[in-house]
Design a protein around this motif. Structure first.
Motif, PDB file in Angstrom:
ATOM      1  N   THR A 199       0.675  -1.375  -0.001  1.00  0.00           N
ATOM      2  CA  THR A 199      -0.103   0.015  -0.151  1.00  0.00           C
ATOM      3  C   THR A 199       0.728   1.299   0.042  1.00  0.00           C
ATOM      4  N   GLU A 210      -1.714 -12.239   2.262  1.00  0.00           N
ATOM      5  CA  GLU A 210      -3.494 -11.905   2.642  1.00  0.00           C
ATOM      6  C   GLU A 210      -3.482 -10.629   3.464  1.00  0.00           C
ATOM      7  N   ASN A 211      -2.416 -10.447   4.301  1.00  0.00           N
ATOM      8  CA  ASN A 211      -2.568  -9.122   5.042  1.00  0.00           C
ATOM      9  C   ASN A 211      -2.047  -7.836   4.188  1.00  0.00           C
ATOM     10  N   SER A 221      -2.185  -5.011   1.085  1.00  0.00           N
ATOM     11  CA  SER A 221      -3.184  -4.320   0.287  1.00  0.00           C
ATOM     12  C   SER A 221      -4.605  -4.825   0.443  1.00  0.00           C
ATOM     13  N   THR A 222      -4.813  -5.261   1.826  1.00  0.00           N
ATOM     14  CA  THR A 222      -6.245  -5.435   2.055  1.00  0.00           C
ATOM     15  C   THR A 222      -7.275  -4.537   1.585  1.00  0.00           C
ATOM     16  N   PRO A 223      -8.643  -4.637   1.471  1.00  0.00           N
ATOM     17  CA  PRO A 223      -9.598  -3.545   1.320  1.00  0.00           C
ATOM     18  C   PRO A 223      -9.473  -2.651   2.298  1.00  0.00           C
ATOM     19  N   GLU A 224      -9.230  -2.881   3.486  1.00  0.00           N
ATOM     20  CA  GLU A 224      -9.157  -1.900   4.440  1.00  0.00           C
ATOM     21  C   GLU A 224      -8.074  -0.849   4.361  1.00  0.00           C
ATOM     22  N   GLN A 234      -6.549  -0.287   1.286  1.00  0.00           N
ATOM     23  CA  GLN A 234      -6.749   0.488   0.225  1.00  0.00           C
ATOM     24  C   GLN A 234      -7.754   1.576   0.517  1.00  0.00           C
ATOM     25  N   GLU A 235      -8.702   1.342   1.412  1.00  0.00           N
ATOM     26  CA  GLU A 235      -9.788   2.379   1.600  1.00  0.00           C
ATOM     27  C   GLU A 235      -9.064   3.344   2.650  1.00  0.00           C
ATOM     28  N   TYR A 261      -6.940   5.928   0.461  1.00  0.00           N
ATOM     29  CA  TYR A 261      -7.883   6.782  -0.071  1.00  0.00           C
ATOM     30  C   TYR A 261      -8.395   8.006   0.825  1.00  0.00           C
ATOM     31  N   TYR A 306      -1.576   0.001  -7.453  1.00  0.00           N
ATOM     32  CA  TYR A 306      -2.247   0.754  -8.729  1.00  0.00           C
ATOM     33  C   TYR A 306      -2.035   2.276  -8.397  1.00  0.00           C
ATOM     34  N   SER A 317      -4.169   6.445  -4.380  1.00  0.00           N
ATOM     35  CA  SER A 317      -5.348   6.579  -4.788  1.00  0.00           C
ATOM     36  C   SER A 317      -5.733   8.155  -4.924  1.00  0.00           C
TER      37      SER A 317
END
Ligand SMILES: *[C@@H]1O[C@H](CO)[C@@H](O)[C@H](O)[C@H]1NC(C)=O
Ligand SMILES: *[C@@H]1O[C@H](CO)[C@@H](O)[C@H](O)[C@H]1NC(C)=O
Ligand SMILES: *[C@@H]1O[C@H](CO)[C@@H](O)[C@H](O)[C@H]1NC(C)=O
Ligand SMILES: *[C@@H]1O[C@H](CO)[C@@H](O)[C@H](O)[C@H]1NC(C)=O
Ligand SMILES: *[C@@H]1O[C@H](CO)[C@@H](O)[C@H](O)[C@H]1NC(C)=O
Ligand SMILES: *[C@@H]1O[C@H](CO)[C@@H](O)[C@H](O)[C@H]1NC(C)=O
Ligand SMILES: *[C@@H]1O[C@H](CO)[C@@H](O)[C@H](O)[C@H]1NC(C)=O
Ligand SMILES: *[C@@H]1O[C@H](CO)[C@@H](O)[C@H](O)[C@H]1NC(C)=O
Ligand SMILES: *[C@@H]1O[C@H](CO)[C@@H](O)[C@H](O)[C@H]1NC(C)=O
Length: 758
Positions: A103, A370-371, A373-376, A378-379, A382, A430, A547
């Motif tokens: 991240t 699995e830990n 760049s988790t959705p959390e 990434q959020e 942002y 990204y 982001s």
């Protein structure tokens, strides 16, 4: 038992493990270093006692070969993680697939603008989680040379972008929350990672008019050293229990920082109590060599390395220690106990990281891909960008009307990707540019890069004007980037570089809504834009991370509301002609207009703490419980408190009401203290507390509780002592003092902290 079983299964699934020493069956198995019931110091001491002299010397550089005959693996001490796991000697990103990214949060200067310390703690926790995942995959060490926590004093500084800003209290509060997130609390059984506060001390110049950081001698008064240049470091060492420090390239008052026992022993260890022997100091990279040249402080290489190790620089980022400590020892320039001390500190810190312990005892050895760049995570990347982005001008054009369907995206940042990360970055999952974000929102976009940041030519104008002509509204994204502010490079002007001002002026004549995004870490003088009614809105976007484009566009269209505040002063262009970068003094004088919002006597273009919203707020400030306080009573109430400067004074409630009717918005409550007390000249004001309130709905109120300590009221005398002075005090809410409260301190002045004298 069930938990252990589940963990072991996960461990097997996680596969590739780092080269941790084999304490089960390796040569060290029966040594005290592998005995989890011994203390970290006992364990490290036992390990070092097995080293030959040559093995000791060989392990004093950042690239440690280890000791193969003992099964002690090679170890790289140098990892970077300024705003995410970053490219550095110890970090190995995969080419593709797992571990090919981590991240990428915004640069600290933008995260500083959020004035949201719980956010910083969450960001740091994710950085350390991802760092552990990389370590478990044998792709990283556990020591990270972050944060850069020097105050951003001079707007020209190329590395100011790496810091949270210019205010010492802000830095202290930010760094406390950062360190505890990176390390996993104040004194955890196992540290998540070891953080490193750098660059100690007085480092904020790269290369300016022939003054190069490697040989610069910063002349700093003891008052400024105590009050300004070292306050964030005091928090690192004394309050946040950071595991490592980095001494800086520059000298302070004639002594290179890495040979400076006044800094490294008297202040850092003796005064701040940074005395756990698992805490160590690394040099900045090649800073030990720089003691010899270009500081020319020591006449031989042997004296150079002896000066550094005797002063308390434990590790050499570089090769001078491994190359010259043997000969220095032969010359009797340092004692073996000093070399042992350095190594024990480092290896004891690895003990605290669980390096020598069985994996099944530890919470962090099971973190895996699995830990990352988790959705959390990434959020949060942002959210951190949204929270920092700062609105500087808006005539009502923002948020953009839904009538607008086509956008011209113009400028050197309009399709910025890598640029958004500033420096000290890794591989992100990204990078969403403003252009990509606008397209994702469904706009028809006409893109034209226009002139580059520093481009002196106008050849790109016609294509850009065609794009402007075609669209309903224009977004210009420019300013500065790492082509003009970077490590090793300071700026010479505060102008918008290249032909950008003329170009923006021409864009403003299209009679269409024009939104200017001022990007980059340092400020540039916006007064070439702000009076122009054709520049409808101005946003400072810093280096907003992976982001960044989404965050900027969401603010422009009103999907998110801006509430960031400038963490630095925006000076007018003539500032750089009024004071040389090399002048370290903060207070104004016949030869200086003063530095930072605390001391600057001129009129800033935008003041520290400035930032607009999409709604209106009114705030009230609670009055103090008394009109007058007796100093002896205040100090007496703190008897037995280890650090009287941290002893509570009073809490002030700030009631914030969103008086608008449409927009839910965050609000940053900033509380300053002004008044004529302590040594003259008095600062304009100083920041003493802040808090970010979240999502205040139209018509509703929230309360911030701002907690002042005795240290909030204190000023620093000529000797660096922190003192409570009798006199008049005025609290001011927000940068424009929209609410105030006054009180008086009476009685004799009282010293809260005696500063060690050089
Ligand atoms: C870890 O990586 C290093 C190279 O960076 C390699 O020499 C070592 O064998 C690896 N260890 C394991 C256990 O894969
Ligand atoms: C450690 O001690 C145990 C028990 O005495 C012994 O079986 C083992 O071989 C020793 N290991 C090493 C590496 O010396
Ligand atoms: C120490 O390092 C030197 C230079 O790399 C090397 O020649 C020497 O063999 C090393 N000594 C030991 C004991 O590892
Ligand atoms: C080495 O230790 C001795 C005894 O403590 C001390 O007198 C001497 O000054 C030390 N030498 C150096 C170079 O630090
Ligand atoms: C790592 O991910 C696993 C699986 O989602 C989860 O159970 C665990 O809590 C995570 N660990 C950390 C430290 O986030
Ligand atoms: C925007 O940047 C991305 C990434 O560098 C690139 O792939 C894309 O082609 C660019 N878009 C335009 C319109 O130039
Ligand atoms: C804020 O207040 C000003 C002055 O009363 C008013 O002109 C403006 O429309 C208000 N803005 C919002 C977003 O409510
Ligand atoms: C905050 O101010 C609002 C508007 O003046 C008022 O209605 C509310 O009661 C106040 N809240 C507190 C906690 O003082
Ligand atoms: C002030 O202290 C109170 C009580 O401990 C706490 O709830 C509040 O969060 C603190 N305020 C800030 C800004 O940290």
């Amino acid at each position: 038992m069930a938990v252990l079983l589940a963990l072991s299964t996960l461990a097997l699934a996680g596969q590739a493990f780092a080269s941790f020493p084999d304490c089960a069956t390796g040569p060290l198995a029966n040594n005290t270093v592998c005995d989890t019931s011994a203390t970290p110091i006992e364990r490290a001491t036992a390990l070092i006692s097995l080293f030959t002299f040559e093995e000791k010397v060989n392990n004093t550089g950042n690239t440690s070969p280890g000791v193969p005959r003992l099964g002690l693996p090679a170890y790289q001490w140098w990892q970077e993680g300024l705003h995410g796991v970053a490219e550095s000697p110890g970090v190995i990103f995969a080419e593709s697939g797992e571990y090919s990214y981590a991240t990428s949060f915004p640069q600290p200067i933008l995260m500083g603008a959020a004035f949201d310390d719980p956010l910083i703690n969450r960001v740091a926790t994710i950085v350390s989680t991802e760092a552990r995942a990389f370590s478990n995959a044998n792709r990283s060490g556990l020591d990270f040379w972050t944060p850069n926590i020097n105050p951003f004093k001079d707007p020209r500084w190329g590395r100011g972008q790496e810091t949270p800003g210019e205010d010492p209290f802000h830095l202290q509060s930010y760094v406390y929350n950062l360190i505890t997130g990176l390390q996993g609390g104040l004194d955890p059984e196992y540290k998540r990672i070891v953080a490193t506060c750098k660059h100690f001390a007085g480092y904020d110049l790269e290369n300016w008019e022939g003054n190069v950081r490697y040989g610069f001698d910063a002349l700093i008064s003891i008052q400024d050293l105590s009050e300004f240049y070292t306050r964030s470091f005091q928090t690192c060492a004394r309050d946040a229990n950071v595991g490592a420090f980095m001494c800086s390239y520059n000298a302070v008052n004639g002594v290179p920082s890495c040979a400076n026992s006044y800094l490294l022993q008297d202040i850092l260890r003796d005064h701040w109590g940074w005395t756990n022997e698992d805490q160590w100091v690394t040099s900045d990279c090649d800073a030990i060599q720089n003691i010899y040249e270009p500081h020319y402080y020591a006449p031989t290489r042997e004296l150079t390395v002896a000066d550094a190790i005797n002063a308390g620089t434990d590790l050499d980022c570089g090769t001078y220690y491994p190359a010259h400590l043997s000969a220095a020892y032969d010359e009797g320039l340092y004692n073996i106990s000093t070399l042992d001390r350095a190594l024990i500190r480092q290896y004891a810190s690895l003990v605290k990281l669980g390096y020598f312990d069985p994996a099944e005892n530890q919470p962090y050895r099971y973190i895996g891909w699995e830990n990352v760049s988790t959705p959390e995570a990434q959020e949060l990347a942002y959210t951190a960008a949204v929270e920092g982005i700062t609105l500087l001008k808006n005539d009502g054009t923002l948020p953009l009307s839904p009538e607008i369907k086509t956008l011209a995206l113009i400028g050197p940042w309009a399709n910025a990707t890598t640029q958004m990360q500033g420096n000290y970055y890794g591989q992100p999952p990204y990078l969403i540019s403003p252009l990509m974000a606008a397209e994702a929102l469904g706009y028809t976009v006409y893109y034209s890069p226009g002139p580059g940041v520093d481009d002196p030519t106008t050849s790109s104008f016609p294509a850009a004007f065609a794009a402007a002509e075609a669209a309903d509204a224009i977004i210009y994204a420019g300013g500065i980037d790492t082509t003009v502010e970077a490590e090793g490079m300071d700026r010479y002007t505060l102008d918008w570089p290249g032909v950008q001002p003329d170009f923006i002026d021409q864009l403003s004549q299209f009679g269409k809504p024009l939104i200017v995004l001022q990007m980059g870490g340092g400020q540039i003088d916006d007064s070439c834009l702000t009076p122009n009614p054709g520049v409808n809105a101005l946003i400072w976007g810093g280096y907003p991370g992976q982001s960044g484009g989404t965050a900027l566009l969401d603010i422009i269209v009103g999907k998110a509301a801006p509430a960031g505040r400038l963490p630095i002063t925006q000076y007018p262009i003539d500032y750089v002609y009024q004071i040389p970068m090399t002048d370290m003094a903060l207070r104004p004088s016949a030869t200086s207009p003063g530095r930072t919002y605390m001391w600057y006597t001129g009129t800033p273009v935008f003041p520290f703490g400035y930032g607009l919203h999409y709604t209106n707020f009114t705030s009230t400030l609670a009055q103090p419980s008394a009109a007058t306080y007796d100093i002896a009573t205040l100090v007496g109430g703190c008897a037995g408190v280890a650090h009287p400067d941290l002893c509570a004074f009073e809490s002030f409630a700030v009631n914030v009401t969103n008086t608008g009717s449409t927009t839910t918005s965050d609000y940053v409550a900033l509380l300053f203290l002004a008044g004529e007390h302590g040594p003259a000249p008095y600062p304009n004001k100083v920041l003493v507390a802040y808090d970010r309130l979240h999502a205040i709905a139209p018509g509703s109120s929230q309360t911030a509780t701002l907690n002042l300590t005795l240290g909030s009221l204190a000023r620093v005398d000529d000797y660096g002592n922190t003192v409570l002075y009798p006199g008049e005090y005025e609290l001011q809410l927000d940068y424009d003092a929209q609410a105030t409260a006054s009180f008086t301190l009476t009685g004799e002045q009282a010293v809260l902290d005696y500063w060690p004298q050089p």
